[in-house]
Every structure is written in structure tokens, then in C-alpha cells.
Design a protein around this motif. Structure first.
Motif, PDB file in Angstrom:
ATOM      1  N   PHE A  48       0.790  -1.225   0.000  1.00 23.00           N
ATOM      2  CA  PHE A  48       0.000   0.000   0.000  1.00 23.00           C
ATOM      3  C   PHE A  48       0.827   1.281   0.000  1.00 23.00           C
ATOM      4  O   PHE A  48       0.374   2.284  -0.528  1.00 23.00           O
ATOM      5  N   ALA A 104       0.217   4.399  -2.410  1.00 21.92           N
ATOM      6  CA  ALA A 104      -0.068   5.750  -1.919  1.00 21.92           C
ATOM      7  C   ALA A 104       0.888   6.753  -2.551  1.00 21.92           C
ATOM      8  O   ALA A 104       0.506   7.875  -2.896  1.00 21.92           O
ATOM      9  N   TYR A 148      -0.222   7.704  -5.869  1.00 17.00           N
ATOM     10  CA  TYR A 148      -1.333   8.660  -5.825  1.00 17.00           C
ATOM     11  C   TYR A 148      -0.824  10.074  -5.583  1.00 17.00           C
ATOM     12  O   TYR A 148      -1.332  11.026  -6.154  1.00 17.00           O
ATOM     13  N   THR A 149       0.201  10.200  -4.717  1.00 15.95           N
ATOM     14  CA  THR A 149       0.705  11.548  -4.446  1.00 15.95           C
ATOM     15  C   THR A 149       1.440  12.106  -5.650  1.00 15.95           C
ATOM     16  O   THR A 149       1.384  13.301  -5.914  1.00 15.95           O
ATOM     17  N   PRO A 209      -1.976  12.325  -8.944  1.00 15.74           N
ATOM     18  CA  PRO A 209      -3.314  11.934  -8.484  1.00 15.74           C
ATOM     19  C   PRO A 209      -4.348  11.900  -9.600  1.00 15.74           C
ATOM     20  O   PRO A 209      -5.376  11.258  -9.453  1.00 15.74           O
ATOM     21  N   LEU A 210      -4.062  12.603 -10.711  1.00 13.23           N
ATOM     22  CA  LEU A 210      -5.095  12.682 -11.745  1.00 13.23           C
ATOM     23  C   LEU A 210      -4.907  11.641 -12.841  1.00 13.23           C
ATOM     24  O   LEU A 210      -5.687  11.557 -13.765  1.00 13.23           O
ATOM     25  N   LEU A 229     -14.912   1.958   0.720  1.00 17.22           N
ATOM     26  CA  LEU A 229     -15.063   3.360   1.134  1.00 17.22           C
ATOM     27  C   LEU A 229     -16.478   3.860   0.842  1.00 17.22           C
ATOM     28  O   LEU A 229     -17.126   4.460   1.709  1.00 17.22           O
ATOM     29  N   PRO A 262      -9.832   5.522   7.958  1.00 15.04           N
ATOM     30  CA  PRO A 262      -8.522   4.881   8.075  1.00 15.04           C
ATOM     31  C   PRO A 262      -8.566   3.584   8.889  1.00 15.04           C
ATOM     32  O   PRO A 262      -8.023   2.563   8.470  1.00 15.04           O
ATOM     33  N   LEU A 291     -10.829   0.890   6.897  1.00 14.76           N
ATOM     34  CA  LEU A 291     -10.138   0.373   5.710  1.00 14.76           C
ATOM     35  C   LEU A 291      -9.001  -0.552   6.115  1.00 14.76           C
ATOM     36  O   LEU A 291      -8.789  -1.604   5.512  1.00 14.76           O
ATOM     37  N   THR A 292      -8.263  -0.140   7.156  1.00 11.22           N
ATOM     38  CA  THR A 292      -7.167  -0.985   7.623  1.00 11.22           C
ATOM     39  C   THR A 292      -7.711  -2.318   8.096  1.00 11.22           C
ATOM     40  O   THR A 292      -7.167  -3.376   7.768  1.00 11.22           O
ATOM     41  N   LEU A 304      -0.698   2.720   7.706  1.00  6.70           N
ATOM     42  CA  LEU A 304      -1.712   2.846   6.655  1.00  6.70           C
ATOM     43  C   LEU A 304      -2.648   4.011   6.954  1.00  6.70           C
ATOM     44  O   LEU A 304      -3.024   4.767   6.064  1.00  6.70           O
ATOM     45  N   GLY A 305      -3.015   4.145   8.235  1.00  8.12           N
ATOM     46  CA  GLY A 305      -3.967   5.199   8.605  1.00  8.12           C
ATOM     47  C   GLY A 305      -3.385   6.584   8.439  1.00  8.12           C
ATOM     48  O   GLY A 305      -4.118   7.548   8.201  1.00  8.12           O
ATOM     49  N   TYR A 347      -0.373   7.364   6.428  1.00 11.89           N
ATOM     50  CA  TYR A 347       0.271   7.686   5.155  1.00 11.89           C
ATOM     51  C   TYR A 347      -0.508   7.206   3.938  1.00 11.89           C
ATOM     52  O   TYR A 347      -0.323   7.736   2.857  1.00 11.89           O
ATOM     53  N   VAL A 348      -1.328   6.178   4.110  1.00 12.50           N
ATOM     54  CA  VAL A 348      -1.923   5.575   2.908  1.00 12.50           C
ATOM     55  C   VAL A 348      -3.359   6.016   2.671  1.00 12.50           C
ATOM     56  O   VAL A 348      -3.671   6.621   1.649  1.00 12.50           O
ATOM     57  N   TRP A 349      -4.236   5.756   3.649  1.00 10.90           N
ATOM     58  CA  TRP A 349      -5.660   6.007   3.378  1.00 10.90           C
ATOM     59  C   TRP A 349      -5.967   7.480   3.137  1.00 10.90           C
ATOM     60  O   TRP A 349      -6.691   7.786   2.186  1.00 10.90           O
ATOM     61  N   THR A 380      -4.040   9.738   1.916  1.00 11.69           N
ATOM     62  CA  THR A 380      -3.514  10.063   0.587  1.00 11.69           C
ATOM     63  C   THR A 380      -4.444   9.553  -0.497  1.00 11.69           C
ATOM     64  O   THR A 380      -4.796  10.281  -1.433  1.00 11.69           O
ATOM     65  N   ILE A 381      -4.814   8.281  -0.357  1.00  9.68           N
ATOM     66  CA  ILE A 381      -5.657   7.680  -1.399  1.00  9.68           C
ATOM     67  C   ILE A 381      -7.006   8.383  -1.449  1.00  9.68           C
ATOM     68  O   ILE A 381      -7.502   8.717  -2.532  1.00  9.68           O
ATOM     69  N   MET A 382      -7.574   8.649  -0.259  1.00  9.53           N
ATOM     70  CA  MET A 382      -8.898   9.292  -0.242  1.00  9.53           C
ATOM     71  C   MET A 382      -8.829  10.676  -0.876  1.00  9.53           C
ATOM     72  O   MET A 382      -9.693  11.040  -1.684  1.00  9.53           O
ATOM     73  N   ASN A 383      -7.778  11.429  -0.501  1.00  4.87           N
ATOM     74  CA  ASN A 383      -7.644  12.777  -1.068  1.00  4.87           C
ATOM     75  C   ASN A 383      -7.440  12.716  -2.574  1.00  4.87           C
ATOM     76  O   ASN A 383      -8.046  13.485  -3.328  1.00  4.87           O
ATOM     77  N   ALA A 384      -6.580  11.770  -2.988  1.00  6.73           N
ATOM     78  CA  ALA A 384      -6.293  11.663  -4.421  1.00  6.73           C
ATOM     79  C   ALA A 384      -7.551  11.292  -5.188  1.00  6.73           C
ATOM     80  O   ALA A 384      -7.842  11.856  -6.241  1.00  6.73           O
ATOM     81  N   ILE A 385      -8.297  10.351  -4.620  1.00  9.94           N
ATOM     82  CA  ILE A 385      -9.520   9.918  -5.309  1.00  9.94           C
ATOM     83  C   ILE A 385     -10.518  11.067  -5.348  1.00  9.94           C
ATOM     84  O   ILE A 385     -11.169  11.307  -6.373  1.00  9.94           O
ATOM     85  N   ALA A 430      -9.764  14.242  -5.265  1.00  7.06           N
ATOM     86  CA  ALA A 430      -9.256  15.218  -6.244  1.00  7.06           C
ATOM     87  C   ALA A 430      -9.576  14.763  -7.653  1.00  7.06           C
ATOM     88  O   ALA A 430      -9.990  15.546  -8.511  1.00  7.06           O
ATOM     89  N   ARG A 431      -9.383  13.467  -7.869  1.00  6.64           N
ATOM     90  CA  ARG A 431      -9.635  12.954  -9.212  1.00  6.64           C
ATOM     91  C   ARG A 431     -11.119  13.055  -9.558  1.00  6.64           C
ATOM     92  O   ARG A 431     -11.488  13.422 -10.667  1.00  6.64           O
ATOM     93  N   GLU A 432     -11.974  12.734  -8.567  1.00  6.74           N
ATOM     94  CA  GLU A 432     -13.408  12.849  -8.800  1.00  6.74           C
ATOM     95  C   GLU A 432     -13.773  14.275  -9.197  1.00  6.74           C
ATOM     96  O   GLU A 432     -14.519  14.499 -10.158  1.00  6.74           O
TER      97      GLU A 432
END
Lengths: 381, 166
Positions: free
Chosen positions: A154, A158, A161-162, A165-166, A184, A201, A204-205, B25-26, B28-30, B32-37, B39-41
């Protein structure tokens, strides 16, 4: 179609006839055995079903891979124990020689003894006590392996994504994004609404942790194959974390409804608090059920698969001609069970996450004061 | 049952492992992914609106273009019609002019012809006069010895003729 059928029948007959010479050979050695009980005893002396099953389901101090002849091939794991008076001891489990010998006063209790399969200390006076045991057992090792696996999967995603992101997701990202989005949107957001970001968080974890643990238990090769979510501690602790989160995020309204449920006749609450007690018990039952569901499902899956596999050896010990037929049947059943278990593994991870989010959102109920009139109106509606 | 015995050591390792996972994960990962998704949306929504707007604009432009073309066509027809009119007019004018010119030329010719005719007539008359004189002379030679008396007589007669003619 017809060709396929013929092929299967031929294969089946081949298996059966392959056993025939062996069966005739065995008949001579089995001569004189007619009583069923004797046969079962005989089978148990050849193949210990209970030991076989439990050695696969229970935790152990080494990672058993296979037996070749009499030699046991296994990966030793570190044993960390505290003696009652002598302090901490750290050594590899290979020192026990698969439970055959003791080491520095420690040994693994045998089946049938107290603290079976666990490291015990034999004190100088001869009494056996369970030592404080922080060993990295098979399950603990698998847990750590899962942690590493999850991070390795993961964190690069991540990072992807950073970075952009697009961009359209690629590789592992595109495999896991639908899953993340599904959990989600369909689980967390639909249960928790706008406040999902606070709990996502954790939830999902939990989902991916349970999913990985469940699925890794299905892969029978080292470093997978440990019955992790089927060990009561793991689902127990996960349910406990959910319980803590439920209580931390609970509102006044939640406690009011629990301790002074509205719309309930007064005599059910006042002299003897029947309803509050029931409500309180149900709030404790929720995480317990959460734990039991995951534990029982995963444990039962492992148990069934192993029992089905054991059938081969049980019947193999009884008679070769049955064994060959049973082998095919039980392999088919085991394949079916494994496929079913994959489904169960995913469903249980989903259900655990779903119920956790539902319970959390139920604890975040708004503090609403209902008058008697409003409640009767609500009931009518 | 060994199956239901919780193990403290395992619980400890579970706490450690799950703690690490939740933390990493809580943190650094989620998010980031949530924000990116998210943003993409948003980006997708914006892109769709932009595309819609662009399409709308394109439609308008097409409409305007069509209108322009229609207008141009109308103008073209108008111009063609005008040109035809002008052509007809010019032709007509030219024809009229030519007619007039022709008529003028004809008139002149007629006048010239008239004049010539008159001249010719006069010549003829003179000739006739001379001839008649000659004839008359020959006839009257006997009657008129005097040449002047003869001329007077002749002129008198000619004037009479002219007078009767006018």
C-alpha cells in the motif's frame, strides 16, 4: 461433452485399479481383524487425526512445512519466555527438536497434558507451570509478515497517488482501487455518512488486514497457511478495538437510549432496570458476535479442509481400495471447500468492516429528546 | 479447549502488528488515497462540465456559422439578382441607344436621301427643262427667234409648275 465424461470415467477406473494390488497385499496383513473398534484403534495408531488436525489449526512454535519420511522439515521461530525466577530466555524453537526434548527447563506440553502445545517450565520441585510467553509463534510471525506485506503493497500505491493523483491507475493500483472504493463508498460512507473521514482509516485498515490474514491462511505454503483469524485472540482484539471506537465516538443520545430507553413503560426501567440491562448486554454482545463470527467462520473453514484431507489418510490406513476412491472424492471436496473458503474469507472481511461501521454510526446517534406524544406518533408512522 | 484459550503473547504481538499497520496505513496511505480519489473525482466532474461547456460553445459556433452561411447565400442570391438586373438594364439601355442611334442614322440617311432626291429631282427638272427647252426650242424655233423671250417663257412655265406643286 461425451469425450470428457469418458475421460473422467477412465481416469477414475485407473485410480481404482491402481489400488487393487495393494489392496490384495493389505488383505493378508489385515487378516483376523473383524471388530470395528479394533480397526479404528489400528487407524489411530497409524494416523493421529486429532493431532494432525490440531497441529494445523492451533498456533505452534515452528512453521511446519512437510515430513519426508521421518524427518520433519520446519522453519524454527524464536521462543521468548520468562522463567518464574530466572528471568527472560530467548532461543530458537529448534532447540525443542519438535517438542521431543526440553531446553533449559522449558518444554512444550504434550497433547492431553495441561497447557497442551504450549511452552511450560518445569520448576526444580517438579511442578509444571505455564511461563509468561511472548514467543514469535507461527501466528505472530504470520501477523508480522502480513504487516510487512500490507505496507509493501500500500505504501508504493499511496506514493503513486501523491505523484500523479489525476492519472489513470496502473498495475497493482488499478487492482486495489476498486476494492478500496467499494469499501469506502458502499460500506463506510453509506453507514457513516459525512463523518466517514474520521473512521475510514481504521475501517479500511481492518478490512484489508482481515482480508489479507484470511486469504494468507488459505495458501498452504510457508510463509502463509497459519490459521490467523481462526485464533481467537486476533478477531477478539479486532472486535475490542471496534468496541473502544464505538464507545469513544458514542454520543449522549446513545447512552440515553441505552440506559433510559424511550417509549418503554416505566416499570420496565425503574425499580428493576430490565430494559437498560438488556440494552447494555446487547451493546457488549455486538463486539462479541463480531469476534465469534470471524473466528468461527475461519476456524471452521480450516477445520473442514483439514478433516477432508484427513479422510484420505484415515481411509488409506483402513484399506487401499477405498482410499483411492476417497482420495478423489475428498480432493474434489477440498477444492470445493477451498473455493468456498475464499468466498468466506472475503465476505467475513466485508461483514466485519460493515458491522463495525454500522455499530459506530449507531453509537453516533443524535441526542434527540422525544416526548411521549412524538414517540407514539413515530410508532404509528 | 486449546482452541478458545486466548494467548497473552499472541495478543501482545497482535497489538504491536495491528498498531503498526493502523499507524502506517492510517497516516500515510488512506488519507492520501482518499484525497487523491477525491481530487480525481472533482477533476473528472470539472472536466465533464468543461467538456459540456465546450460542446455548448461548439454548438453555438456551428449555429453561428450556419447562420453566416445562410446569410452569405442570401446575399449571394441578392447579388446575383442585382447583377442580372443590371445586366438586363445595360442590355436594354444599349439596345435603346442602338435603336436611337440607328434611328438617327436612318433619319440622317432619309434626310440625305430626301436631299439627294430633291437634288436629283432638281437635276432631273433641269434636265427635263433643258430637254423640254431643247424640244420646245426645236418646236418653237420657228415661233421664238429671240432666245431671251424663249427663256422667260420657260421659267414662267417652270415657276407655275413649282407653284402648283407647293
Amino acid at each position: 461433452m461425451l469425450n470428457n465424461k469418458v475421460y473422467i470415467i477412465v481416469l477414475y477406473l485407473l485410480f481404482v485399479f491402481a489400488g487393487l494390488p495393494k489392496a490384495f497385499g493389505d488383505e493378508q496383513t489385515h487378516k483376523g481383524k473383524e471388530s470395528g473398534e479394533e480397526l479404528i484403534e489400528d487407524v489411530e495408531s497409524i494416523f493421529n487425526v486429532k493431532g494432525f488436525t490440531f497441529s494445523h489449526i492451533l498456533d505452534s512454535y515452528s512453521f511446519h512445512i512437510t515430513n519426508i519420511g521421518k524427518t520433519i522439515i520446519s522453519v524454527p521461530l524464536p521462543v521468548i519466555v520468562k522463567s518464574k525466577d530466572r528471568g527472560w530466555f530467548v532461543f530458537m524453537s529448534s532447540k525443542f527438536h519438535h517438542g521431543e526434548t526440553g531446553y533449559k527447563g522449558f518444554s512444550i506440553a504434550k497433547e492431553g497434558e495441561p497447557y497442551a502445545y504450549k511452552v511450560v517450565e518445569t520448576l526444580p520441585d517438579g511442578s509444571v507451570v505455564r511461563s509468561l510467553d511472548f514467543s514469535i509463534t507461527k501466528v505472530a510471525f504470520s501477523l508480522m509478515f502480513t504487516v510487512v506485506l500490507l505496507c509493501c503493497v500500500f505504501i508504493p500505491i499511496a506514493r503513486k497517488y501523491t505523484k500523479n493523483p489525476l492519472k489513470v491507475p496502473s498495475g497493482l493500483q488499478s487492482l486495489l482501487e476498486p476494492l478500496v472504493l467499494f469499501v469506502l463508498n458502499d460500506v463506510i460512507k453509506s453507514a457513516l455518512g459525512d463523518s466517514y473521514k474520521k473512521y475510514a482509516p481504521y475501517l479500511l485498515t481492518v478490512f484489508f488486514f482481515i482480508l489479507t490474514l484470511n486469504l494468507s491462511g488459505l495458501i498452504p505454503v510457508f510463509p502463509f497457511g497459519a490459521n490467523i483469524t481462526g485464533s481467537i485472540v486476533i478477531p477478539g482484539l479486532l472486535a475490542f478495538f471496534t468496541y473502544i471506537i464505538i464507545n469513544v465516538s458514542s454520543t449522549k443520545g446513545y447512552w440515553r437510549e441505552m440506559l433510559w430507553p424511550p417509549g418503554v413503560p416505566l416499570w420496565l426501567k425503574f425499580p428493576i432496570p430490565v430494559m437498560p440491562l438488556i440494552e447494555f448486554l446487547s451493546s457488549i454482545t455486538k463486539p462479541l458476535v463480531l469476534m465469534m463470527r470471524l473466528f468461527a467462520n475461519m476456524m471452521a473453514g480450516h477445520l473442514l479442509t483439514i478433516v477432508m484431507m484427513s479422510l484420505i489418510f484415515i481411509f488409506g490406513a483402513m484399506s487401499a481400495i477405498i482410499a483411492d476412491t476417497v482420495t478423489i472424492v475428498s480432493i474434489l471436496i477440498t477444492i470445493f471447500m477451498t473455493i468456498l473458503h475464499i468466498l468466506v474469507a472475503v465476505i467475513q472481511a466485508y461483514v466485519f468492516t460493515l458491522l463495525s461501521s454500522v455499530f459506530i454510526s449507531a453509537a453516533r446517534v443524535k441526542d434527540e429528546h422525544y416526548s411521549k406524544k412524538e414517540i407514539t406518533e413515530k410508532i404509528k408512522v | 479447549m486449546e482452541l478458545f484459550n486466548p494467548d497473552i503473547g499472541l495478543a501482545f504481538w497482535m497489538l504491536v502488528s495491528f498498531g503498526i499497520v493502523v499507524f502506517l496505513l492510517g497516516k500515510y496511505v488512506w488519507p492520501t488515497i482518499m484525497n487523491a480519489i477525491h481530487a480525481r473525482e472533482q477533476y473528472i466532474v470539472e472536466s465533464i462540465t468543461a467538456a459540456d461547456e465546450a460542446q455548448e460553445k461548439l454548438k453555438n459556433i456551428q449555429k453561428e456559422g450556419n447562420e453566416l452561411i445562410a446569410k452569405a447565400r442570401e446575399e449571394q442570391i441578392q447579388i446575383l439578382q442585382d447583377a442580372k438586373k443590371i445586366k438586363d438594364k445595360t442590355i436594354n439601355e444599349a439596345r435603346d441607344l442602338a435603336k436611337q442611334e440607328t434611328e438617327k442614322v436612318m433619319e440622317k440617311a432619309r434626310q440625305t436621301i430626301q436631299k439627294e432626291k430633291e437634288n436629283a429631282l432638281r437635276e432631273i427638272r433641269r434636265q427635263v427643262a433643258f430637254l423640254s427647252l431643247d424640244i420646245a426650242e426645236k418646236i418653237l424655233r420657228k415661233d421664238l427667234d429671240n432666245k431671251n423671250a424663249q427663256m422667260d417663257l420657260a421659267n414662267r412655265i417652270l415657276d407655275e409648275i413649282n407653284m402648283t406643286k407647293q
